[in-house]
Write a protein that holds these residues in place. Structure first.
Motif, PDB file in Angstrom:
ATOM      1  N   LYS A  52      27.872  -0.315  73.817  1.00 44.73           N
ATOM      2  CA  LYS A  52      27.662  -0.347  75.267  1.00 44.73           C
ATOM      3  C   LYS A  52      26.398  -1.129  75.580  1.00 44.73           C
ATOM      4  CE  LYS A  52      30.140   3.911  76.375  1.00 44.73           C
ATOM      5  NZ  LYS A  52      30.052   5.253  77.006  1.00 44.73           N
ATOM      6  N   THR A  53      26.495  -2.435  75.473  1.00 43.26           N
ATOM      7  CA  THR A  53      25.386  -3.330  75.788  1.00 43.26           C
ATOM      8  C   THR A  53      25.961  -4.712  76.033  1.00 43.26           C
ATOM      9  OG1 THR A  53      23.242  -4.160  75.015  1.00 43.26           O
ATOM     10  CG2 THR A  53      24.967  -3.940  73.384  1.00 43.26           C
ATOM     11  N   SER A  54      25.123  -5.641  76.423  1.00 43.89           N
ATOM     12  CA  SER A  54      25.571  -7.000  76.722  1.00 43.89           C
ATOM     13  C   SER A  54      25.213  -7.944  75.575  1.00 43.89           C
ATOM     14  CB  SER A  54      24.925  -7.491  78.018  1.00 43.89           C
ATOM     15  OG  SER A  54      23.524  -7.555  77.873  1.00 43.89           O
ATOM     16  N   VAL A  55      25.830  -9.113  75.589  1.00 42.18           N
ATOM     17  CA  VAL A  55      25.545 -10.114  74.558  1.00 42.18           C
ATOM     18  C   VAL A  55      24.098 -10.582  74.662  1.00 42.18           C
ATOM     19  CG1 VAL A  55      26.180 -12.402  73.717  1.00 42.18           C
ATOM     20  CG2 VAL A  55      27.950 -10.835  74.485  1.00 42.18           C
ATOM     21  N   LYS A  56      23.593 -10.670  75.875  1.00 43.37           N
ATOM     22  CA  LYS A  56      22.216 -11.128  76.096  1.00 43.37           C
ATOM     23  C   LYS A  56      21.210 -10.213  75.400  1.00 43.37           C
ATOM     24  CE  LYS A  56      19.082 -12.364  79.857  1.00 43.37           C
ATOM     25  NZ  LYS A  56      18.920 -12.430  81.330  1.00 43.37           N
ATOM     26  N   LYS A  57      21.505  -8.920  75.328  1.00 48.82           N
ATOM     27  CA  LYS A  57      20.595  -7.975  74.685  1.00 48.82           C
ATOM     28  C   LYS A  57      20.839  -7.868  73.184  1.00 48.82           C
ATOM     29  CE  LYS A  57      20.335  -5.162  78.870  1.00 48.82           C
ATOM     30  NZ  LYS A  57      20.630  -3.839  79.491  1.00 48.82           N
ATOM     31  N   MET A  58      22.047  -8.207  72.747  1.00 50.46           N
ATOM     32  CA  MET A  58      22.385  -8.066  71.336  1.00 50.46           C
ATOM     33  C   MET A  58      21.983  -9.276  70.505  1.00 50.46           C
ATOM     34  SD  MET A  58      23.974  -6.022  69.096  1.00 50.46           S
ATOM     35  CE  MET A  58      25.295  -5.067  69.803  1.00 50.46           C
ATOM     36  N   VAL A  59      21.992 -10.459  71.097  1.00 45.59           N
ATOM     37  CA  VAL A  59      21.709 -11.688  70.338  1.00 45.59           C
ATOM     38  C   VAL A  59      20.323 -11.667  69.693  1.00 45.59           C
ATOM     39  CG1 VAL A  59      21.281 -14.157  70.609  1.00 45.59           C
ATOM     40  CG2 VAL A  59      23.376 -13.170  71.495  1.00 45.59           C
ATOM     41  N   PRO A  60      19.238 -11.232  70.377  1.00 43.01           N
ATOM     42  CA  PRO A  60      17.937 -11.194  69.696  1.00 43.01           C
ATOM     43  C   PRO A  60      17.920 -10.327  68.445  1.00 43.01           C
ATOM     44  CG  PRO A  60      17.645 -10.990  72.064  1.00 43.01           C
ATOM     45  CD  PRO A  60      19.103 -10.913  71.808  1.00 43.01           C
ATOM     46  N   LEU A  61      18.673  -9.232  68.439  1.00 45.68           N
ATOM     47  CA  LEU A  61      18.725  -8.396  67.243  1.00 45.68           C
ATOM     48  C   LEU A  61      19.495  -9.090  66.116  1.00 45.68           C
ATOM     49  CD1 LEU A  61      19.434  -4.882  68.798  1.00 45.68           C
ATOM     50  CD2 LEU A  61      17.247  -5.847  68.100  1.00 45.68           C
ATOM     51  N   ALA A  62      20.561  -9.824  66.472  1.00 46.23           N
ATOM     52  CA  ALA A  62      21.318 -10.556  65.455  1.00 46.23           C
ATOM     53  C   ALA A  62      20.451 -11.649  64.817  1.00 46.23           C
ATOM     54  CB  ALA A  62      22.580 -11.153  66.074  1.00 46.23           C
ATOM     55  N   LYS A  63      19.649 -12.315  65.631  1.00 47.09           N
ATOM     56  CA  LYS A  63      18.748 -13.336  65.078  1.00 47.09           C
ATOM     57  C   LYS A  63      17.642 -12.708  64.233  1.00 47.09           C
ATOM     58  CE  LYS A  63      19.403 -16.819  68.704  1.00 47.09           C
ATOM     59  NZ  LYS A  63      18.740 -17.618  69.763  1.00 47.09           N
ATOM     60  N   GLN A  64      17.241 -11.504  64.585  1.00 43.78           N
ATOM     61  CA  GLN A  64      16.149 -10.848  63.869  1.00 43.78           C
ATOM     62  C   GLN A  64      16.540 -10.465  62.445  1.00 43.78           C
ATOM     63  OE1 GLN A  64      14.676  -7.404  65.897  1.00 43.78           O
ATOM     64  NE2 GLN A  64      13.176  -6.898  64.330  1.00 43.78           N
ATOM     65  N   ILE A  65      17.785 -10.079  62.235  1.00 41.11           N
ATOM     66  CA  ILE A  65      18.195  -9.616  60.903  1.00 41.11           C
ATOM     67  C   ILE A  65      18.816 -10.718  60.060  1.00 41.11           C
ATOM     68  CG2 ILE A  65      18.560  -7.276  61.750  1.00 41.11           C
ATOM     69  CD1 ILE A  65      21.537  -7.824  61.858  1.00 41.11           C
ATOM     70  N   THR A  66      19.136 -11.871  60.624  1.00 40.90           N
ATOM     71  CA  THR A  66      19.766 -12.948  59.861  1.00 40.90           C
ATOM     72  C   THR A  66      18.788 -13.488  58.824  1.00 40.90           C
ATOM     73  OG1 THR A  66      21.114 -13.548  61.765  1.00 40.90           O
ATOM     74  CG2 THR A  66      20.920 -15.172  60.012  1.00 40.90           C
ATOM     75  N   GLY A  67      19.234 -13.619  57.585  1.00 36.93           N
ATOM     76  CA  GLY A  67      18.404 -14.136  56.510  1.00 36.93           C
ATOM     77  C   GLY A  67      17.656 -13.068  55.749  1.00 36.93           C
ATOM     78  N   LYS A  68      17.593 -11.847  56.255  1.00 37.12           N
ATOM     79  CA  LYS A  68      16.876 -10.768  55.569  1.00 37.12           C
ATOM     80  C   LYS A  68      17.837 -10.023  54.643  1.00 37.12           C
ATOM     81  CE  LYS A  68      13.318  -9.818  59.033  1.00 37.12           C
ATOM     82  NZ  LYS A  68      13.560 -11.011  59.865  1.00 37.12           N
ATOM     83  N   THR A  69      17.260  -9.335  53.671  1.00 32.87           N
ATOM     84  CA  THR A  69      18.074  -8.477  52.816  1.00 32.87           C
ATOM     85  C   THR A  69      18.573  -7.293  53.637  1.00 32.87           C
ATOM     86  OG1 THR A  69      16.135  -7.242  52.067  1.00 32.87           O
ATOM     87  CG2 THR A  69      16.780  -9.176  50.779  1.00 32.87           C
ATOM     88  N   ILE A  70      19.598  -6.633  53.138  1.00 32.06           N
ATOM     89  CA  ILE A  70      20.215  -5.555  53.895  1.00 32.06           C
ATOM     90  C   ILE A  70      19.249  -4.394  54.084  1.00 32.06           C
ATOM     91  CG2 ILE A  70      21.236  -4.560  51.823  1.00 32.06           C
ATOM     92  CD1 ILE A  70      22.860  -4.682  55.308  1.00 32.06           C
ATOM     93  N   ASP A  71      18.398  -4.125  53.077  1.00 32.91           N
ATOM     94  CA  ASP A  71      17.439  -3.031  53.205  1.00 32.91           C
ATOM     95  C   ASP A  71      16.348  -3.370  54.215  1.00 32.91           C
ATOM     96  OD1 ASP A  71      18.822  -1.552  51.297  1.00 32.91           O
ATOM     97  OD2 ASP A  71      17.699  -2.454  49.643  1.00 32.91           O
ATOM     98  N   GLU A  72      15.884  -4.618  54.211  1.00 34.32           N
ATOM     99  CA  GLU A  72      14.872  -5.025  55.189  1.00 34.32           C
ATOM    100  C   GLU A  72      15.428  -4.980  56.609  1.00 34.32           C
ATOM    101  OE1 GLU A  72      13.587  -8.871  54.050  1.00 34.32           O
ATOM    102  OE2 GLU A  72      12.501  -8.189  52.255  1.00 34.32           O
ATOM    103  N   ALA A  73      16.686  -5.365  56.772  1.00 36.47           N
ATOM    104  CA  ALA A  73      17.297  -5.339  58.106  1.00 36.47           C
ATOM    105  C   ALA A  73      17.420  -3.904  58.625  1.00 36.47           C
ATOM    106  CB  ALA A  73      18.664  -6.015  58.065  1.00 36.47           C
ATOM    107  N   ILE A  74      17.768  -2.970  57.739  1.00 43.07           N
ATOM    108  CA  ILE A  74      17.870  -1.569  58.159  1.00 43.07           C
ATOM    109  C   ILE A  74      16.508  -1.047  58.601  1.00 43.07           C
ATOM    110  CG2 ILE A  74      18.330   0.761  57.305  1.00 43.07           C
ATOM    111  CD1 ILE A  74      20.552  -0.435  55.584  1.00 43.07           C
ATOM    112  N   ILE A  75      15.447  -1.424  57.887  1.00 41.13           N
ATOM    113  CA  ILE A  75      14.097  -0.989  58.275  1.00 41.13           C
ATOM    114  C   ILE A  75      13.699  -1.591  59.613  1.00 41.13           C
ATOM    115  CG2 ILE A  75      11.665  -1.136  57.633  1.00 41.13           C
ATOM    116  CD1 ILE A  75      12.569  -0.975  54.711  1.00 41.13           C
TER     117      ILE A  75
END
Length: 328
Positions: A166-189
């Motif tokens: 329940k959110t918009s693409v405008k609010k979700m895109v910054p989080l997708a960019k934030q975790i791209t390229g990181k390991t899965i454990d770093e992204a969870i943190i």
């Protein structure tokens, strides 16, 4: 002078007797009237509760099936034996019935291949055409695989799309960019300590895709080949350096968002007007890969740079745009 007493009190004070023919032991049974204080709020109905319709209360005969069951039922010892069934066990009937009869040695009928083909091979002609096409392709290529097919066999990856948040693409895109390229454990943190409201849903999706990648693809598991791996320093796509300690560590290769369905909510305004608000939903898709893939990309990038020739201002090449003789 007569004593004024209600007639019903005089009658109720006397004991009531039932005819002997209506009793169980052919003896008169008397019922006494109890006061409301001793019997509660319904003390005046105590006689009706005992025998409301003055019927015969003789015990009913026991069913023959019940008698047979009670005869077969073994007597339980006073002390419980380890491994035995309790009296309240639902499997008590099986122990009474005894072992099941042995199955007969009848041979099982063979399955009809025509019936199985209706499900397994619904279009046999199309299957034969496809098999012929694949055989011809293998002969032409002499069994060689393309680079894409070879990488699919050597490297693992897993992609999973989440349900709609329940959110918009405008609010979700910054989080997708934030975790791209990181390991899965770093992204969870990162999502654990993020102040965004939808970060909690993204973190749960990351944990879910991590578990599925381990179970379905075997990603992130150490093997004998990776036991003697020496740490390697690589350069990522964004130009940052990173030291890889294990080639099986999972990292997020791609993360993108997509629009979902939306609900409508009325927004009541002034002067009797009403607007329609859209409650948007967004999903996130994540592609997981292992560090083995990132090491290969780093080596290919270095090899491509080494193959480049040195740039010179006037290269030594034959003249092709001019004639050797005059055109007039």
């Amino acid at each position: 002078m007569s004593l004024r007493l209600p007639a019903r009190r005089v009658i109720n004070c006397q004991t009531k007797s039932i005819p002997a023919s209506k009793t169980l032991n052919h003896t008169p049974v008397t019922y006494q009237q109890r006061s409301a204080k001793s019997t509660g709020a319904y003390g005046w109905m105590s006689d009706k509760f005992k025998n409301p319709f003055n019927k015969d209360v003789t015990p009913k005969p026991i069913s023959p099936l019940t008698e047979e069951y009670l005869k077969k039922k073994p007597e339980k010892p006073a002390t419980l034996i380890q491994g035995d069934l309790a009296p309240s066990s639902i499997f008590e009937d099986e122990s009474i019935a005894g072992p099941k009869p042995k199955t007969s040695n009848q041979k099982i009928k063979a399955r009809n291949p025509l019936t199985m083909a209706a499900i397994v091979d619904p279009r046999p002609e199309n299957r034969k055409i496809w098999e012929r096409k694949m055989v011809i392709r293998q002969i032409r290529k002499r069994g060689r695989l393309t680079k894409t097919q070879l990488l699919k066999r050597q490297e693992r990856e897993y992609m999973l799309k989440s349900h709609d948040f329940k959110t918009s693409v405008k609010k979700m895109v910054p989080l997708a960019k934030q975790i791209t390229g990181k390991t899965i454990d770093e992204a969870i943190i990162q999502m654990r300590f993020s102040k965004k409201k939808v970060a909690k849903d993204v973190r749960e999706h990351l944990e879910h895709i991590k578990n599925e990648a381990i179970v379905r693809r075997g990603m992130g598991l150490k093997s004998n080949d990776t036991a003697h791996f020496t740490p390697v320093e690589i350069v990522k796509k964004d130009g940052k350096r990173k030291t890889v300690k294990s080639p099986t560590t999972m990292y997020i290769e791609q993360a993108w968002c997509g629009k979902g369905l939306f609900d409508t909510t009325p927004d009541f305004r002034a002067r009797g007007q009403m607007h329609i608000m859209k409650n948007r939903t967004t999903s996130i898709s994540i592609v997981l890969k292992e560090e083995k893939t990132r090491i290969r990309l780093h080596e290919e990038r270095i090899a491509k740079e080494n193959r480049k020739k040195i740039w010179v201002q006037l290269p030594n090449r034959p003249i092709t745009a001019q004639r050797q003789y005059y055109s007039w």
